[in-house]
Design a protein around this motif. Structure first.
Motif, PDB file in Angstrom:
ATOM      1  N   ASN A   1      -0.344   9.802  -4.925  1.00 13.63           N
ATOM      2  CA  ASN A   1      -0.933   9.749  -3.885  1.00 13.63           C
ATOM      3  C   ASN A   1      -1.914   8.798  -3.204  1.00 13.63           C
ATOM      4  O   ASN A   1      -2.319   8.370  -4.269  1.00 13.63           O
ATOM      5  N   THR A   2      -2.007   8.613  -1.952  1.00 15.10           N
ATOM      6  CA  THR A   2      -3.276   7.381  -2.020  1.00 15.10           C
ATOM      7  C   THR A   2      -4.314   7.939  -2.518  1.00 15.10           C
ATOM      8  O   THR A   2      -5.078   6.795  -2.983  1.00 15.10           O
ATOM      9  N   MET A   3      -5.149   8.929  -2.748  1.00 22.17           N
ATOM     10  CA  MET A   3      -6.213   8.835  -3.113  1.00 22.17           C
ATOM     11  C   MET A   3      -6.376   8.676  -4.218  1.00 22.17           C
ATOM     12  O   MET A   3      -7.258   8.725  -5.032  1.00 22.17           O
ATOM     13  N   MET A   4      -5.172   9.294  -5.067  1.00 21.82           N
ATOM     14  CA  MET A   4      -4.961   9.155  -6.948  1.00 21.82           C
ATOM     15  C   MET A   4      -4.778   8.207  -6.466  1.00 21.82           C
ATOM     16  O   MET A   4      -5.692   6.997  -8.092  1.00 21.82           O
ATOM     17  N   TYR A   5      -4.598   6.970  -5.931  1.00 24.41           N
ATOM     18  CA  TYR A   5      -4.048   5.493  -6.971  1.00 24.41           C
ATOM     19  C   TYR A   5      -5.502   5.184  -6.336  1.00 24.41           C
ATOM     20  O   TYR A   5      -6.343   3.918  -7.007  1.00 24.41           O
ATOM     21  N   ASP A   6      -5.936   5.340  -5.674  1.00 23.96           N
ATOM     22  CA  ASP A   6      -7.749   5.086  -4.644  1.00 23.96           C
ATOM     23  C   ASP A   6      -8.577   5.363  -5.897  1.00 23.96           C
ATOM     24  O   ASP A   6      -9.395   4.686  -5.836  1.00 23.96           O
ATOM     25  N   ASN A   7      -8.341   6.216  -6.945  1.00 24.43           N
ATOM     26  CA  ASN A   7      -9.484   6.514  -7.251  1.00 24.43           C
ATOM     27  C   ASN A   7     -10.125   5.561  -8.583  1.00 24.43           C
ATOM     28  O   ASN A   7      -9.488   5.126  -8.747  1.00 24.43           O
ATOM     29  N   LEU A   8     -11.550   5.527  -8.894  1.00 21.85           N
ATOM     30  CA  LEU A   8     -11.796   4.452  -9.520  1.00 21.85           C
ATOM     31  C   LEU A   8     -11.138   4.694 -10.960  1.00 21.85           C
ATOM     32  O   LEU A   8     -11.250   3.494 -11.329  1.00 21.85           O
ATOM     33  N   LEU A   9     -11.144   5.799 -11.415  1.00 13.97           N
ATOM     34  CA  LEU A   9     -10.477   6.456 -12.563  1.00 13.97           C
ATOM     35  C   LEU A   9      -9.460   4.875 -12.509  1.00 13.97           C
ATOM     36  O   LEU A   9      -8.420   5.201 -13.757  1.00 13.97           O
ATOM     37  N   THR A  10      -7.884   5.009 -11.894  1.00 11.12           N
ATOM     38  CA  THR A  10      -6.563   4.678 -11.846  1.00 11.12           C
ATOM     39  C   THR A  10      -6.989   2.682 -11.548  1.00 11.12           C
ATOM     40  O   THR A  10      -6.547   2.853 -12.488  1.00 11.12           O
TER      41      THR A  10
ATOM     42  N   LYS B   1      -1.629   3.870   0.936  1.00 11.53           N
ATOM     43  CA  LYS B   1      -0.641   3.238  -0.025  1.00 11.53           C
ATOM     44  C   LYS B   1      -0.760   4.442  -1.169  1.00 11.53           C
ATOM     45  O   LYS B   1      -1.402   5.273  -1.657  1.00 11.53           O
ATOM     46  N   GLY B   2       0.605   4.259  -1.824  1.00  5.55           N
ATOM     47  CA  GLY B   2       0.691   4.587  -3.017  1.00  5.55           C
ATOM     48  C   GLY B   2       2.762   5.370  -3.160  1.00  5.55           C
ATOM     49  O   GLY B   2       2.581   5.537  -4.270  1.00  5.55           O
ATOM     50  N   ALA B   3       3.631   4.800  -2.082  1.00  8.55           N
ATOM     51  CA  ALA B   3       4.508   4.394  -2.464  1.00  8.55           C
ATOM     52  C   ALA B   3       5.377   3.653  -2.936  1.00  8.55           C
ATOM     53  O   ALA B   3       5.075   2.443  -3.085  1.00  8.55           O
ATOM     54  N   LEU B   4       5.928   3.455  -4.030  1.00 10.24           N
ATOM     55  CA  LEU B   4       6.507   3.493  -4.492  1.00 10.24           C
ATOM     56  C   LEU B   4       7.137   1.716  -3.914  1.00 10.24           C
ATOM     57  O   LEU B   4       6.911   1.838  -2.899  1.00 10.24           O
ATOM     58  N   ALA B   5       7.245   0.260  -4.648  1.00  8.06           N
ATOM     59  CA  ALA B   5       7.223  -0.571  -4.011  1.00  8.06           C
ATOM     60  C   ALA B   5       8.977  -0.199  -3.366  1.00  8.06           C
ATOM     61  O   ALA B   5       9.803   0.533  -4.112  1.00  8.06           O
ATOM     62  N   THR B   6       9.390  -0.786  -2.403  1.00 11.43           N
ATOM     63  CA  THR B   6      10.867  -1.013  -2.263  1.00 11.43           C
ATOM     64  C   THR B   6      11.773  -1.408  -3.394  1.00 11.43           C
ATOM     65  O   THR B   6      11.133  -2.459  -4.393  1.00 11.43           O
ATOM     66  N   VAL B   7      12.942  -1.620  -3.200  1.00  6.71           N
ATOM     67  CA  VAL B   7      13.746  -1.647  -4.912  1.00  6.71           C
ATOM     68  C   VAL B   7      13.573  -3.244  -4.030  1.00  6.71           C
ATOM     69  O   VAL B   7      13.803  -3.926  -5.666  1.00  6.71           O
ATOM     70  N   ASP B   8      13.870  -3.552  -2.779  1.00  6.20           N
ATOM     71  CA  ASP B   8      14.021  -4.858  -3.242  1.00  6.20           C
ATOM     72  C   ASP B   8      12.406  -6.365  -3.560  1.00  6.20           C
ATOM     73  O   ASP B   8      12.811  -7.209  -4.270  1.00  6.20           O
ATOM     74  N   ASP B   9      11.794  -5.508  -3.430  1.00  5.21           N
ATOM     75  CA  ASP B   9      10.545  -6.048  -3.752  1.00  5.21           C
ATOM     76  C   ASP B   9      10.050  -5.804  -5.601  1.00  5.21           C
ATOM     77  O   ASP B   9       9.460  -7.113  -6.023  1.00  5.21           O
ATOM     78  N   ILE B  10      10.635  -4.557  -5.847  1.00  6.45           N
ATOM     79  CA  ILE B  10      10.190  -4.822  -7.322  1.00  6.45           C
ATOM     80  C   ILE B  10      11.697  -5.719  -8.401  1.00  6.45           C
ATOM     81  O   ILE B  10      10.909  -6.728  -9.091  1.00  6.45           O
TER      82      ILE B  10
ATOM     83  N   ALA C   1       2.871   3.858   2.890  1.00  7.81           N
ATOM     84  CA  ALA C   1       4.106   4.794   4.230  1.00  7.81           C
ATOM     85  C   ALA C   1       3.254   6.256   4.211  1.00  7.81           C
ATOM     86  O   ALA C   1       2.510   6.516   3.372  1.00  7.81           O
ATOM     87  N   LEU C   2       4.757   6.968   4.705  1.00  7.07           N
ATOM     88  CA  LEU C   2       4.572   8.582   4.933  1.00  7.07           C
ATOM     89  C   LEU C   2       4.613   9.207   3.723  1.00  7.07           C
ATOM     90  O   LEU C   2       5.975   9.092   3.090  1.00  7.07           O
ATOM     91  N   LEU C   3       3.918   9.964   2.550  1.00  4.73           N
ATOM     92  CA  LEU C   3       4.293  10.129   1.467  1.00  4.73           C
ATOM     93  C   LEU C   3       4.953  10.985   1.128  1.00  4.73           C
ATOM     94  O   LEU C   3       4.529  11.976   2.845  1.00  4.73           O
TER      95      LEU C   3
END
Length: 180
Positions: free
Chosen positions: A123-132, A161-170, A152-154
């Motif tokens: 989730n965006t809030m988890m990703y943006d969290n200062l601890l993360t 921001k928080g959705a896994l990068a696309t397979v192609d990008d990975i 993306a829509l999670l």
């Protein structure tokens, strides 16, 4: 052929690991899979075993070959270590240097020459969290490269921001890292 160890953690995007593993195999890489217990709730080890053509490792306590210590042997064989998807929990455990599951134990035993990458998914809030963010910075200091999540829509219904990068990008990021 590069030996890539992919660590799959408990995110809804764990199903995308199947495509990542398949694509890496098509490129000629030897892929070993590690899974957390939570990841197994989203996709089965059998699926990833068939795609990787290698046993899937799910427990740090499984010692199938008495002549080796499994997590140490896996670490020694790894040339590139990829956590995809990387949950906030796994990122925190890696940053703390814990070794209480197969993924963190292998990560802690990796030789310093091994290339290491994380592809966060949460989730965006988890990703943006200062601890993360602090945990990601800690991992970067010890050589991990982040494959940033996308906006993306999670699964929870939030847009951010928080959705896994696309397979192609990975796959592109892994290939670029192998050339460094």
């Amino acid at each position: 052929m590069t030996t890539i160890t992919i660590a799959v953690t408990g995110s809804i995007s764990a199903y995308k690991a199947a495509d990542i593993i398949s694509e890496l195999g098509k490129l000629g890489h030897d892929v070993t899979v590690l899974m957390t217990e939570a990841a197994q709730q989203f996709i089965t080890p059998l699926t990833l075993q068939v795609l990787s053509k290698n046993p899937v490792h799910t427990s740090v306590m499984a010692e199938d070959r008495p002549e080796v210590v499994n997590h140490i042997d896996l670490a020694k064989q790894t040339e590139l270590f990829l956590v995809a998807p990387a949950t906030a929990d796994t990122i925190a455990r890696l940053a703390q240097g814990r070794a209480n599951d197969i993924i963190s134990a292998v990560a802690l035993a990796l030789p310093s020459s091994v290339k290491k990458m994380i592809a966060p998914a949460m989730n965006t809030m988890m990703y943006d969290n200062l601890l993360t963010q602090a945990n990601i910075k800690t991992l970067e200091k010890v050589g991990f490269k982040e494959i940033e999540p996308r906006v993306a829509l999670l699964a929870c219904g939030d847009l951010g921001k928080g959705a896994l990068a696309t397979v192609d990008d990975i796959i592109s990021a892994v290939q670029a890292n192998l050339l460094d």
